[in-house]
Design an enzyme around this catalytic site. Structure first.
Site, PDB file in Angstrom:
ATOM      1  N   HIS A 108       7.696 -21.410  88.170  1.00  0.00           N
ATOM      2  CA  HIS A 108       7.067 -22.720  88.306  1.00  0.00           C
ATOM      3  C   HIS A 108       5.856 -22.572  89.223  1.00  0.00           C
ATOM      4  O   HIS A 108       5.821 -21.701  90.109  1.00  0.00           O
ATOM      5  CB  HIS A 108       8.040 -23.725  88.912  1.00  0.00           C
ATOM      6  CG  HIS A 108       9.073 -24.225  87.944  1.00  0.00           C
ATOM      7  ND1 HIS A 108       8.744 -24.921  86.806  1.00  0.00           N
ATOM      8  CD2 HIS A 108      10.432 -24.129  87.957  1.00  0.00           C
ATOM      9  CE1 HIS A 108       9.854 -25.238  86.147  1.00  0.00           C
ATOM     10  NE2 HIS A 108      10.895 -24.768  86.819  1.00  0.00           N
ATOM     11  N   CYS A 137       2.443 -23.262  85.973  1.00  0.00           N
ATOM     12  CA  CYS A 137       1.539 -24.409  85.911  1.00  0.00           C
ATOM     13  C   CYS A 137       0.529 -24.363  87.053  1.00  0.00           C
ATOM     14  O   CYS A 137       0.814 -23.862  88.133  1.00  0.00           O
ATOM     15  CB  CYS A 137       2.327 -25.714  85.976  1.00  0.00           C
ATOM     16  SG  CYS A 137       3.146 -26.108  84.411  1.00  0.00           S
TER      17      CYS A 137
END
Length: 441
Positions: A251, A301
Site C-alpha cells: 500500500h 498507490c
C-alpha cells in the site's frame, strides 16, 4: 514540405501513430537540421508516446522540401524499418531521396533502370537503393529501398544513433534484486490485505532471474523492516555487480519529497518515504554502486484520487485495451489529515535529501496522487504489463523505452469500465540501460 509528401503523412497518420517511436529520432532530426532543440523539447514535453508522435508529424509538415526524405533517413538509422515500409509502400514515393555527396552510378543493362550504393558512413550498414528512373513519357516510377543484409546482418540489439552510451552490463550475475511483498496487514493498520500481490511477486522473481539477477524476496515487513532491508542491500559490496534492482509491492500514499514522491506502508500501517529509500543508494551512501544504475519498481498507490480519464477519437484507441470488470482493488491508504499523525509516520531520518542522485530511476505504477489498480486473481495492471514488456523487448530495447511501452499499455486499461491509471518514472539515469538476456549471454 511538398504537397505529395504531406498527403502521404496524412493518409498513413493513424498507422504512424501506432508504429512510430519518436524518442529514437530526436538526435537524428536535430543533427540533420530538420528540428531545433526547442522543437524537440516541446515534443518531449508530451507525457504520452502517441502525443509525442502526433506533435512530431504535425511539425514535420512545415519543415521544408527536404524534411520528408531526411525523416526517412532518420527512420532507417533508428531501425524503424516498419515505418519506412508504411511510407514507401505501393510506390508512394516517386523520386529517390537526395543524398550528399552524390552517389556513384552503376549502369544496369535494362533500359531506364539504375542502381547505386550510398558510401556515406552510416555506422554498421551499407544502404543499397534500387529503382527505376522514369518511363518513356517521363513519368517518375517507384523506387525500393533495402538494406544490404548479406554484407551487414541485422544486429540482435537495436543500434543507437544518438550520443548516449550504454551502462556496462556484462557481470555475472548482473546484480542483486530485492523484492518486498506486503500482503497481510496488521489489524490496527486499518489497511486491507493485498490479494493478488503474491502473483506479482512470483512474476518479478522469475523475470529478473531470467535477466541474470540474484533475487531475494521478503514478505510482510513493517515500516522499519522495509528501511532496514533496503539499507542493508545498499551496504552490500556491489563491486562485482553492474546494477541493483528494488521492487516494492505494498500500500502507498502521498508524502512530502524533493525528488522522489510517495510513501510505502509497512504492514504495521506506518510508512517510509521513497525519498528515504533512494537516499541509501546515492553516491555518498553507496560507493560500490557509484556510476551504476539503481532501479526501483513501485507497485503502490500515490494517493487516493481515482482517474476517470478523458475521451479520445475512436481511431486512436487501441483495440488491445482492457476493460477490467473483475475484482479490482486499489493500493491506496486513507489520507493523512493530521499534522500530528504525519509526524508520527514520516520520521526525521526519512527526510534525507539526495545530493548525489545520479544513476537512479524510480518507476511508479501510477501518477502521484492517484490510486493503483490490482486484480485479486491476476495481480496488478502495472506488474502484469511490465513483465510482458520485459519478456518481449528486453533483448532489443533499453529500460526507458520499455517503460514508455508499459505506460502506453496500462493507460488503455479501465477498472469497472470507468477508472484509468497512468504509470510514470522519475529518471536520473545518464545512459541507456540494456538488461542481459539469455540471447545476449
Amino acid at each position: 514540405m511538398d504537397e505529395r509528401h504531406r498527403r502521404i503523412l496524412q493518409k498513413n497518420r493513424v498507422q504512424l501513430l501506432k508504429e512510430l517511436e519518436p524518442s529514437l529520432l530526436y538526435d537524428g532530426l536535430i543533427a540533420k537540421g530538420v528540428f531545433t532543440q526547442d522543437m524537440i523539447d516541446e515534443i518531449q514535453s508530451k507525457s504520452v508516446r502517441r502525443d509525442c508522435s502526433r506533435q512530431l508529424l504535425t511539425d514535420l509538415e512545415g519543415r521544408g522540401s527536404q524534411a520528408f526524405h531526411l525523416f526517412l533517413e532518420c527512420l532507417r538509422e533508428a531501425g524503424q524499418n516498419r515505418v519506412v515500409d508504411i511510407l514507401c509502400q505501393r510506390g508512394q514515393i516517386p523520386v529517390p531521396p537526395i543524398i550528399e555527396p552524390l552517389p556513384v552510378i552503376i549502369p544496369n543493362p535494362t533500359p531506364h533502370t539504375w542502381e547505386f550504393k550510398d558510401h556515406l558512413d552510416r555506422g554498421d550498414a551499407t544502404i543499397v537503393v534500387k529503382g527505376v528512373s522514369c518511363s518513356q513519357d517521363k513519368t517518375p516510377l517507384p523506387i525500393q529501398c533495402t538494406e544490404d543484409q548479406h554484407l551487414h546482418p541485422k544486429p540482435s540489439r537495436r543500434v543507437r544513433r544518438d550520443s548516449l552510451q550504454s551502462y556496462k552490463m556484462d557481470s555475472n550475475p548482473s546484480g542483486l534484486c530485492l523484492i518486498i511483498n506486503n500482503v497481510n496487514f496488521m489489524q490496527e493498520s486499518k489497511l486491507k490485505s493485498r490479494a493478488g500481490s503474491d502473483v506479482d511477486s512470483d512474476k518479478m522473481k522469475k523475470r529478473f532471474e531470467a535477466l541474470n539477477f540474484k533475487v531475494s524476496v521478503k514478505r510482510n515487513l513493517k515500516a522499519q523492516e522495509i528501511k532496514r532491508s533496503v539499507f542493508d542491500l545498499a551496504k552490500e559490496d556491489h563491486t562485482n555487480f553492474d546494477c541493483c534492482i528494488v521492487i516494492i509491492l505494498s500500500h502507498g500514499r502521498e508524502a512530502k519529497h524533493s525528488r522522489f514522491p510517495g510513501g510505502i506502508h509497512g504492514i504495521d500501517g506506518l510508512f517510509v518515504t521513497m525519498e528515504a529509500l533512494t537516499s541509501y543508494f546515492n553516491g555518498q551512501n553507496c560507493p560500490s554502486l557509484q556510476g551504476k544504475p539503481k532501479v526501483f519498481f513501485v507497485q503502490a498507490c500515490g494517493g487516493d484520487e481515482k482517474d476517470t480519464g478523458f475521451d479520445i477519437p475512436a481511431d486512436e484507441f487501441s483495440s488491445a485495451s482492457n476493460h477490467h470488470s473483475g475484482d479490482d482493488q486499489t493500493d491506496a491508504a486513507p489520507m493523512i489529515t493530521s499534522v500530528k499523525e504525519l509526524a508520527s509516520c514520516d520520521e526525521p531520518d526519512a527526510r534525507t535529501s539526495l545530493p548525489n542522485s545520479s544513476d537512479i530511476l524510480v518507476s511508479y505504477s501510477t501518477f502521484p496522487g492517484y490510486v493503483s489498480w490490482r486484480d485479486t486473481s491476476t495481480g496488478s495492471w502495472y506488474v502484469e504489463t511490465l513483465d510482458a514488456v520485459l519478456e518481449e523487448y528486453a533483448g532489443s530495447e533499453d529500460l526507458v523505452t520499455m517503460l514508455m511501452m508499459v505506460t502506453d499499455k496500462v493507460s488503455q486499461n479501465s477498472a469497472k469500465g470507468i477508472y484509468k491509471q497512468m504509470p510514470g518514472s522519475f529518471n536520473f539515469l545518464r545512459k541507456h540501460l540494456f538488461f542481459k538476456t539469455s540471447a545476449s549471454m
